[in-house]
Design a protein around this motif. Structure first.
Motif, PDB file in Angstrom:
ATOM      1  N   THR A 282      40.928 -38.488 -58.680  1.00 28.37           N
ATOM      2  CA  THR A 282      41.342 -38.466 -59.926  1.00 28.37           C
ATOM      3  C   THR A 282      41.747 -36.646 -59.612  1.00 28.37           C
ATOM      4  O   THR A 282      42.834 -36.323 -60.417  1.00 28.37           O
ATOM      5  CB  THR A 282      41.000 -39.139 -60.811  1.00 28.37           C
ATOM      6  OG1 THR A 282      40.611 -40.486 -60.577  1.00 28.37           O
ATOM      7  CG2 THR A 282      41.685 -38.970 -62.217  1.00 28.37           C
TER       8      THR A 282
ATOM      9  N   GLU B  58      37.811 -50.004 -61.233  1.00 29.13           N
ATOM     10  CA  GLU B  58      36.609 -50.144 -60.938  1.00 29.13           C
ATOM     11  C   GLU B  58      36.574 -48.041 -60.712  1.00 29.13           C
ATOM     12  O   GLU B  58      37.521 -47.519 -59.818  1.00 29.13           O
ATOM     13  CB  GLU B  58      36.127 -50.634 -60.252  1.00 29.13           C
ATOM     14  CG  GLU B  58      36.007 -52.355 -59.838  1.00 29.13           C
ATOM     15  CD  GLU B  58      34.717 -52.823 -59.117  1.00 29.13           C
ATOM     16  OE1 GLU B  58      34.378 -53.758 -59.285  1.00 29.13           O
ATOM     17  OE2 GLU B  58      34.876 -52.537 -57.987  1.00 29.13           O
ATOM     18  N   SER B  59      35.293 -47.642 -61.015  1.00 29.05           N
ATOM     19  CA  SER B  59      35.279 -45.579 -60.886  1.00 29.05           C
ATOM     20  C   SER B  59      33.484 -46.350 -60.272  1.00 29.05           C
ATOM     21  O   SER B  59      32.497 -46.105 -61.505  1.00 29.05           O
ATOM     22  CB  SER B  59      35.440 -45.382 -62.106  1.00 29.05           C
ATOM     23  OG  SER B  59      36.688 -45.224 -62.153  1.00 29.05           O
ATOM     24  N   PRO B  60      33.204 -45.717 -59.791  1.00 26.93           N
ATOM     25  CA  PRO B  60      31.754 -45.322 -58.918  1.00 26.93           C
ATOM     26  C   PRO B  60      31.428 -43.806 -60.093  1.00 26.93           C
ATOM     27  O   PRO B  60      31.835 -42.474 -60.103  1.00 26.93           O
ATOM     28  CB  PRO B  60      31.947 -44.420 -57.807  1.00 26.93           C
ATOM     29  CG  PRO B  60      33.191 -44.103 -57.483  1.00 26.93           C
ATOM     30  CD  PRO B  60      34.187 -44.448 -58.759  1.00 26.93           C
ATOM     31  N   GLY B  62      27.603 -41.921 -61.124  1.00 29.25           N
ATOM     32  CA  GLY B  62      26.474 -41.824 -61.102  1.00 29.25           C
ATOM     33  C   GLY B  62      25.569 -42.412 -62.122  1.00 29.25           C
ATOM     34  O   GLY B  62      25.899 -42.168 -63.847  1.00 29.25           O
ATOM     35  N   THR B  76      27.648 -41.067 -68.044  1.00 30.03           N
ATOM     36  CA  THR B  76      27.971 -39.796 -68.675  1.00 30.03           C
ATOM     37  C   THR B  76      29.443 -39.943 -67.852  1.00 30.03           C
ATOM     38  O   THR B  76      29.388 -39.376 -67.081  1.00 30.03           O
ATOM     39  CB  THR B  76      27.223 -38.824 -68.734  1.00 30.03           C
ATOM     40  OG1 THR B  76      26.377 -38.923 -69.333  1.00 30.03           O
ATOM     41  CG2 THR B  76      28.364 -37.825 -69.173  1.00 30.03           C
ATOM     42  N   GLN B  78      33.894 -38.331 -67.488  1.00 31.25           N
ATOM     43  CA  GLN B  78      34.599 -37.783 -67.811  1.00 31.25           C
ATOM     44  C   GLN B  78      35.796 -38.544 -68.033  1.00 31.25           C
ATOM     45  O   GLN B  78      36.336 -39.342 -66.817  1.00 31.25           O
ATOM     46  CB  GLN B  78      34.668 -37.137 -67.491  1.00 31.25           C
ATOM     47  CG  GLN B  78      35.934 -35.776 -67.690  1.00 31.25           C
ATOM     48  CD  GLN B  78      36.383 -34.795 -66.581  1.00 31.25           C
ATOM     49  OE1 GLN B  78      36.642 -34.103 -65.340  1.00 31.25           O
ATOM     50  NE2 GLN B  78      36.379 -33.138 -67.571  1.00 31.25           N
ATOM     51  N   GLY B  81      40.844 -40.800 -65.028  1.00 34.35           N
ATOM     52  CA  GLY B  81      42.631 -41.698 -64.483  1.00 34.35           C
ATOM     53  C   GLY B  81      42.049 -42.724 -65.394  1.00 34.35           C
ATOM     54  O   GLY B  81      42.237 -43.162 -66.607  1.00 34.35           O
ATOM     55  N   VAL B  82      42.478 -44.349 -64.856  1.00 33.16           N
ATOM     56  CA  VAL B  82      42.802 -44.966 -65.646  1.00 33.16           C
ATOM     57  C   VAL B  82      41.968 -45.953 -65.893  1.00 33.16           C
ATOM     58  O   VAL B  82      41.540 -45.544 -67.212  1.00 33.16           O
ATOM     59  CB  VAL B  82      43.873 -46.406 -64.586  1.00 33.16           C
ATOM     60  CG1 VAL B  82      44.121 -47.172 -65.503  1.00 33.16           C
ATOM     61  CG2 VAL B  82      45.011 -45.682 -64.513  1.00 33.16           C
ATOM     62  N   VAL B  83      40.429 -46.631 -65.088  1.00 42.19           N
ATOM     63  CA  VAL B  83      39.138 -46.138 -65.633  1.00 42.19           C
ATOM     64  C   VAL B  83      38.942 -46.129 -67.222  1.00 42.19           C
ATOM     65  O   VAL B  83      38.485 -46.273 -67.661  1.00 42.19           O
ATOM     66  CB  VAL B  83      38.659 -46.837 -64.672  1.00 42.19           C
ATOM     67  CG1 VAL B  83      37.102 -47.766 -64.618  1.00 42.19           C
ATOM     68  CG2 VAL B  83      39.671 -47.967 -62.944  1.00 42.19           C
ATOM     69  N   THR B  84      38.580 -44.839 -66.481  1.00 43.67           N
ATOM     70  CA  THR B  84      37.802 -43.830 -66.951  1.00 43.67           C
ATOM     71  C   THR B  84      38.534 -43.587 -68.768  1.00 43.67           C
ATOM     72  O   THR B  84      37.871 -43.428 -69.729  1.00 43.67           O
ATOM     73  CB  THR B  84      37.569 -42.632 -66.088  1.00 43.67           C
ATOM     74  OG1 THR B  84      38.831 -41.803 -65.694  1.00 43.67           O
ATOM     75  CG2 THR B  84      36.869 -42.362 -65.098  1.00 43.67           C
ATOM     76  N   PHE B 123      29.446 -30.953 -66.160  1.00 42.49           N
ATOM     77  CA  PHE B 123      28.768 -32.803 -66.668  1.00 42.49           C
ATOM     78  C   PHE B 123      28.635 -33.242 -65.668  1.00 42.49           C
ATOM     79  O   PHE B 123      28.414 -34.248 -65.788  1.00 42.49           O
ATOM     80  CB  PHE B 123      29.466 -33.463 -67.635  1.00 42.49           C
ATOM     81  CG  PHE B 123      30.984 -33.918 -66.008  1.00 42.49           C
ATOM     82  CD1 PHE B 123      32.490 -32.733 -65.945  1.00 42.49           C
ATOM     83  CD2 PHE B 123      31.261 -35.394 -66.214  1.00 42.49           C
ATOM     84  CE1 PHE B 123      32.883 -33.543 -64.774  1.00 42.49           C
ATOM     85  CE2 PHE B 123      31.741 -35.542 -65.181  1.00 42.49           C
ATOM     86  CZ  PHE B 123      32.794 -34.855 -64.539  1.00 42.49           C
ATOM     87  N   GLU B 241      30.878 -36.238 -53.588  1.00 41.81           N
ATOM     88  CA  GLU B 241      32.225 -37.297 -54.387  1.00 41.81           C
ATOM     89  C   GLU B 241      32.678 -37.347 -53.146  1.00 41.81           C
ATOM     90  O   GLU B 241      33.094 -36.582 -52.765  1.00 41.81           O
ATOM     91  CB  GLU B 241      32.435 -36.571 -55.303  1.00 41.81           C
ATOM     92  CG  GLU B 241      32.526 -37.841 -56.950  1.00 41.81           C
ATOM     93  CD  GLU B 241      32.690 -36.902 -58.129  1.00 41.81           C
ATOM     94  OE1 GLU B 241      34.132 -36.316 -58.164  1.00 41.81           O
ATOM     95  OE2 GLU B 241      31.768 -35.973 -58.449  1.00 41.81           O
ATOM     96  N   MET B 242      33.239 -38.590 -53.247  1.00 43.88           N
ATOM     97  CA  MET B 242      34.845 -38.621 -52.092  1.00 43.88           C
ATOM     98  C   MET B 242      35.445 -39.978 -53.159  1.00 43.88           C
ATOM     99  O   MET B 242      34.680 -40.677 -53.805  1.00 43.88           O
ATOM    100  CB  MET B 242      34.316 -39.786 -50.662  1.00 43.88           C
ATOM    101  CG  MET B 242      33.919 -38.442 -50.068  1.00 43.88           C
ATOM    102  SD  MET B 242      34.771 -37.595 -49.116  1.00 43.88           S
ATOM    103  CE  MET B 242      35.335 -38.582 -47.815  1.00 43.88           C
ATOM    104  N   ARG B 243      36.137 -40.452 -52.805  1.00 45.61           N
ATOM    105  CA  ARG B 243      37.031 -40.947 -53.806  1.00 45.61           C
ATOM    106  C   ARG B 243      35.961 -42.840 -52.416  1.00 45.61           C
ATOM    107  O   ARG B 243      36.509 -42.861 -51.997  1.00 45.61           O
ATOM    108  CB  ARG B 243      38.476 -41.178 -52.526  1.00 45.61           C
ATOM    109  CG  ARG B 243      39.792 -42.461 -53.738  1.00 45.61           C
ATOM    110  CD  ARG B 243      40.793 -41.948 -54.203  1.00 45.61           C
ATOM    111  NE  ARG B 243      41.375 -43.575 -54.628  1.00 45.61           N
ATOM    112  CZ  ARG B 243      42.644 -43.556 -55.262  1.00 45.61           C
ATOM    113  NH1 ARG B 243      43.588 -42.934 -54.466  1.00 45.61           N
ATOM    114  NH2 ARG B 243      42.925 -44.637 -55.442  1.00 45.61           N
ATOM    115  N   MET B 244      36.345 -43.450 -53.787  1.00 46.78           N
ATOM    116  CA  MET B 244      35.460 -44.444 -52.801  1.00 46.78           C
ATOM    117  C   MET B 244      35.906 -46.045 -54.199  1.00 46.78           C
ATOM    118  O   MET B 244      36.724 -46.125 -55.004  1.00 46.78           O
ATOM    119  CB  MET B 244      33.742 -44.993 -54.127  1.00 46.78           C
ATOM    120  CG  MET B 244      32.988 -43.798 -53.373  1.00 46.78           C
ATOM    121  SD  MET B 244      31.626 -43.595 -53.826  1.00 46.78           S
ATOM    122  CE  MET B 244      31.010 -42.768 -52.635  1.00 46.78           C
TER     123      MET B 244
END
Ligand SMILES: Cc1cc2nc3c(=O)[nH]c(=O)nc-3n(C[C@H](O)[C@H](O)[C@H](O)COP(=O)(O)OP(=O)(O)OC[C@H]3O[C@@H](n4cnc5c(N)ncnc54)[C@H](O)[C@@H]3O)c2cc1C
Ligand code: SF4
Ligand code: SF4
Ligand code: FES
Lengths: 341, 280
Positions: A282, B58-60, B62, B76, B78, B81-84, B123, B241-244
C-alpha cells in the motif's frame, strides 16, 4: 496392489457406469479442445487424447472459490457459511505429469501446521484414474528431467496402461482399491501383462526426447541471484500470466471480498507472480518492480525455493507453458542455458 | 477436520486510542466474542494477526499488546488503504474479525538471560511495545538482563504510546531514551536522530541482543552503529514486511527467497537475512 485387465471396448462402459453412481469428470471433446467435463449419459470419455490445455489443478484449487459467506445483521456483518463441502468424485484420464502435480500441491496445501481445508476436502474426496503415456504426446514433454516418468503412478489412485487390445489397471492406493469394488468383475492381470508394461515403460521413457538440466542448475541458482544472465530472459515477456495459470503446480492466489446488497462472500482467485501488482504494498513499495525480477522469481521458485523447502522441483515437465506462451519463452531453454553457464 | 485457518474469529472493538496528532494512527483494542477463541489465541510478542472486515478484506498487523495483558488484544494501525481506512472509520462497539496469531515471534528463548536493546522508529514500534510490556511484567522481568530502549519519531506529536513511555521512564529496571528529530515549544526531551542517540547511549554488545524496527532509512543508518559496538549479525533481529494475503504460507505472495515472511518470519536475524535473497 490389485491389478486387473480391462478390455479396450469395455472401458467406456465401465467409466459410464461409475458416472451413474458418482460424479465423474473425464476428458471429452469440445470442438477442437479436449476438456474435463462431468460425464453424462451418452458422453464418450476419451482414453487416447494427448493432454488438456488446462491443468486439472482446478478440481482441487478452482480458479475462483468461495471461502466464506457473510451477511449484514443488527450487530454488524457476520459469518453465515464456510463454503460448500465437496462431493465424492472420480477424475478420470489424468496424465501422469498432472497426477504428480497433485503430490507437489499437497506439500503446499496440506502441511502439518497449516492445512488448507478447501483443497484438502476436495482432494480427499476425489479418486484419480490416470492414463499412462505409453506414447508421450508432445515433443515438449520433459517429465523425466524433473523427477517424473511418462508411466509414473505418483499421485494416481488407479493407473491405466494401454497394452494394445486391453488396459492394465493398477489400483495403487486404498482409495483406488475402493473404486475397484464399484467397477464390476474384472479379470486378474497376469505376469505377461506386467512384462508388457515394463517393456512399454522403457520405450516411453526413451520416447521423451526433450531433456532439461532440472536438478543440475540448483547449485548455480543458489549462488547467482545476481547475475547478468537474468537480464536476458524476460525482455519479450508480456506479463500475461498464461504460463502460471496453465501450470499444474503454480498455486498463488489472491483473496478478495464481494458484496451484493446485504450478502457478501470472501473468495480466492488464482493470481500470478508475473504481475507487478502481486507484491505491491500500500505504501507504494514493491520488492519486485521489474519483469526481470518476476521471471527470476518464477524460475527460482520452481527450481530452487521449492527444492529447498520440499526437495522436489515445482515443475512436472508438462510443457504447457512452452506451448502456450504467446512470445515463445521456453523454460526448457532457460534451464539448459543456465546449465551451460 | 482441523479448524479452518481462513475463518476469522469474531471480536468486539472495545477501545480506540488516537495515538498521533495527525490522527492517522490509532490503537484498537479487541475482545473475543467466544471464550474458546480467547483461550486459543496464545501469542508471543512479534507475532501478527490478520484484521478482517467483511466486505473490505484483511490486513496483516503486528500484535501491539503483550500476552501478559489478559482479556484483550491490541493493534496499532496506520490508515493506509481500503481495510485500514474502514477500520479507522469504526466506532467502539463494532464487531469484526481477527485471524491468528500468525508468524514467528521475537526470539524470546534466545533473549532469556541476555541484555536486550530495543530500537524503534515511528509507528513501527508496535511489536516492540509488546516485547517491552512482556519483559517488564513482574513474572518475566527476572528472565532478562538490562533493558535499553531507544525510540524516536519525527516530531513529538508522532510518538505513540505516550502514557506508557512516561510510565516506563519512571521505572528503574528499564533505560528509556525517547527522542524526536525536531522538538516543538512544549518538548523538553531529547532531540536527535535514532542512529545518533544509539551511538550516544552506546549499549555494550556483551551478552546483548538488539531488536530493531522502523523505517528502512532509520535501520540503514542505525545498523552500522551496532556493528561498531560489536554486535554480530546473529545478535540483531528485525521484522520484515511483505504484501500478504493468506498469512499461512499458501498464497505464495510474501516469499523472500525460500522463506515465507508470513510463516517463517516476520522476525529474522540479520544473519538469517544475509542468507536470503535481497528482495524485500
Ligand atoms: C507482518 C506485518 C505486520 C504489519 N504490522 C503493521 C502494524 O502494526 N500497523 C500498521 O499500520 N501496518 C502494519 N503492516 C502493514 C499493513 O499490513 C498494510 O498497511 C495494510 O495491509 C494495508 O492494507 P489496506 O487494505 O489498508 O491497503 P490496500 O492497499 O487497500 O490493500 C491492499 C491489500 O494488500 C495487502 N497489503 C498491502 N500492503 C501491505 C503491506 N505493507 N504488508 C502486508 N500486506 C499488505 C493487504 O492484504 C491489503 O489488504 C504490517 C504488515 C506486515 C506484513
Ligand atoms: S513450469 Fe511449464 S512445463 Fe513445468 S509444470 Fe509448469 S507449465 Fe508444465
Ligand atoms: S506466458 Fe510467456 S509472455 Fe506470458 S507471462 Fe509467461 S513467459 Fe511472459
Ligand atoms: S501471505 Fe500467503 S504465503 Fe505469505
Amino acid at each position: 496392489m490389485e491389478k486387473r485387465l480391462i478390455k479396450k471396448d469395455a472401458l467406456s462402459g465401465i467409466i459410464n457406469k461409475l458416472s451413474e453412481q458418482m460424479l465423474v469428470y473425464a476428458p471429452v471433446k469440445d470442438e477442437d479442445n479436449v476438456l474435463f467435463k462431468v460425464l453424462e449419459k451418452g458422453m464418450e470419455p476419451l482414453a487416447d487424447y494427448s493432454n488438456t490445455r488446462n491443468a486439472p489443478k482446478n478440481f482441487f484449487f478452482p480458479k475462483t472459490e468461495t471461502m466464506m459467506r457473510y451477511m449484514r445483521t443488527e450487530r454488524g456483518i457476520e459469518l453465515s457459511g464456510e463454503g460448500e463441502g465437496a462431493p465424492e468424485m472420480v477424475l478420470f484420464g489424468v496424465r501422469p505429469c498432472d497426477a504428480r502435480s497433485f503430490i507437489l500441491l499437497d506439500k503446499v496445501f496440506d502441511q502439518e501446521k497449516y492445512k488448507d481445508p478447501y483443497y484438502i476436502d476436495k482432494r480427499e474426496k476425489t479418486t484419480i484414474i490416470s492414463l499412462a503415456c505409453v506414447h508421450p504426446p508432445y515433443s515438449t514433454c520433459f517429465c523425466t528431467s524433473v523427477g517424473g516418468h511418462p508411466m509414473s503412478s505418483e499421485g494416481a489412485d488407479v493407473v491405466l496402461t494401454d497394452l494394445g487390445d486391453k488396459y492394465l489397471a493398477e489400483f495403487v492406493t486404498p482409495k483406488g482399491e475402493k473404486l475397484l469394488e464399484k467397477m464390476g468383475d474384472l479379470s486378474k492381470a497376469d505376469d505377461a501383462a506386467e512384462a508388457t508394461k515394463e517393456e512399454l515403460s522403457k520405450k516411453s521413457e526413451e520416447a521423451i526426447t526433450s531433456h532439461v538440466a532440472g536438478r543440475e542448475i540448483k547449485p548455480w541458482l543458489d549462488e547467482n541471484f545476481e547475475h547478468p544472465f537474468w537480464d536476458t530472459i524476460h525482455q519479450s515477456c508480456l506479463a500475461c500470466g498464461t504460463c502460471t495459470y496453465l501450470c499444474p503446480t503454480c498455486h498463488c492466489f489472491d483473496i478478495s471480498d464481494e458484496v451484493k446488497g446485504s450478502d457478501g462472500k470472501r473468495i480466492r482467485t488464482w493470481d500470478s507472480c508475473m504481475y507487478w501488482l502481486f507484491t505491491k504494498e500500500t505504501s507504494g513499495h514493491n520488492p519486485r518492480t521489474s519483469q526481470k525480477q518476476r521471471w527470476r522469481q518464477r524460475l527460482m521458485h520452481k527450481f530452487k525455493y521449492f527444492v529447498d523447502n520440499f526437495d522436489a522441483i515445482a515443475c512436472v515437465g508438462c510443457g504447457r507453458c512452452v506451448m502456450y506462451c504467446p512470445v515463445n519463452i521456453d523454460i526448457r531453454k532457460i534451464v539448459n542455458d543456465i546449465s551451460k553457464l | 477436520m482441523q479448524k479452518n485457518p481462513y475463518i476469522p474469529m469474531p471480536v468486539d472493538l472495545v477501545k480506540i486510542v488516537t495515538e498521533v496528532t495527525t490522527k492517522d494512527i490509532k490503537t484498537f483494542r479487541f475482545s473475543f466474542v467466544n471464550k474458546e477463541d480467547a483461550e486459543n489465541f496464545k501469542y508471543l510478542p512479534g507475532q501478527f494477526g490478520e484484521l478482517s472486515i467483511f466486505g473490505k478484506g484483511e490486513s496483516p498487523i503486528g500484535i501491539a499488546s503483550s500476552p501478559t495483558q489478559e482479556g484483550y488484544i491490541e493493534f496499532t494501525v496506520q490508515k493506509a488503504g481500503v481495510v485500514t481506512s474502514a477500520l479507522h472509520d469504526l466506532e467502539e462497539g463494532a464487531r469484526m474479525g481477527v485471524r491468528g496469531p500468525l508468524g514467528n515471534s521475537w526470539p524470546i528463548d534466545y533473549l532469556e538471560g541476555k541484555n536486550v536493546v530495543i530500537v524503534g522508529g515511528g509507528f513501527a514500534f508496535t511489536t516492540l511495545r509488546s516485547m517491552i510490556n512482556y519483559m517488564i511484567h513482574e513474572g518475566n522481568r527476572s528472565r532478562f538482563g538490562n533493558i535499553t530502549v531507544v525510540y524516536g519519531a519525527r516530531e513529538p506529536g508522532l510518538l505513540i504510546y505516550k502514557d506508557e513511555l512516561a510510565a516506563w521512564e519512571k521505572r528503574d529496571d528499564i533505560d528509556m531514551y525517547v527522542t524526536v528529530d525536531k522538538g516543538d515549544e512544549a518538548w523538553t526531551g531529547r532531540e536527535g536522530f535514532v542512529p545518533t542517540v544509539c551511538k550516544e547511549v552506546g549499549p555494550s554488545s556483551e551478552n546483548a541482543v538488539t531488536i530493531i524496527c522502523g523505517p528502512p532509512i532509520m535501520i540503514r543508518f542505525t545498523l552500522p552503529v551496532f556493528f561498531e559496538l560489536g554486535f554480530s549479525k546473529e545478535n540483531i533481529y528485525t521484522s520484515l514486511e511483505m504484501r500478504m494475503k493468506c498469512g499461512i504460507g499458501k498464497c505464495g505472495r510474501c516469499n523472500v527467497g525460500e522463506k515465507y515472511v508470513c510463516k517463517d518470519g516476520p522476525v529474522f536475524s540479520l544473519a538469517e537475512l544475509d542468507k536470503l535473497t535481497p528482495e524485500y
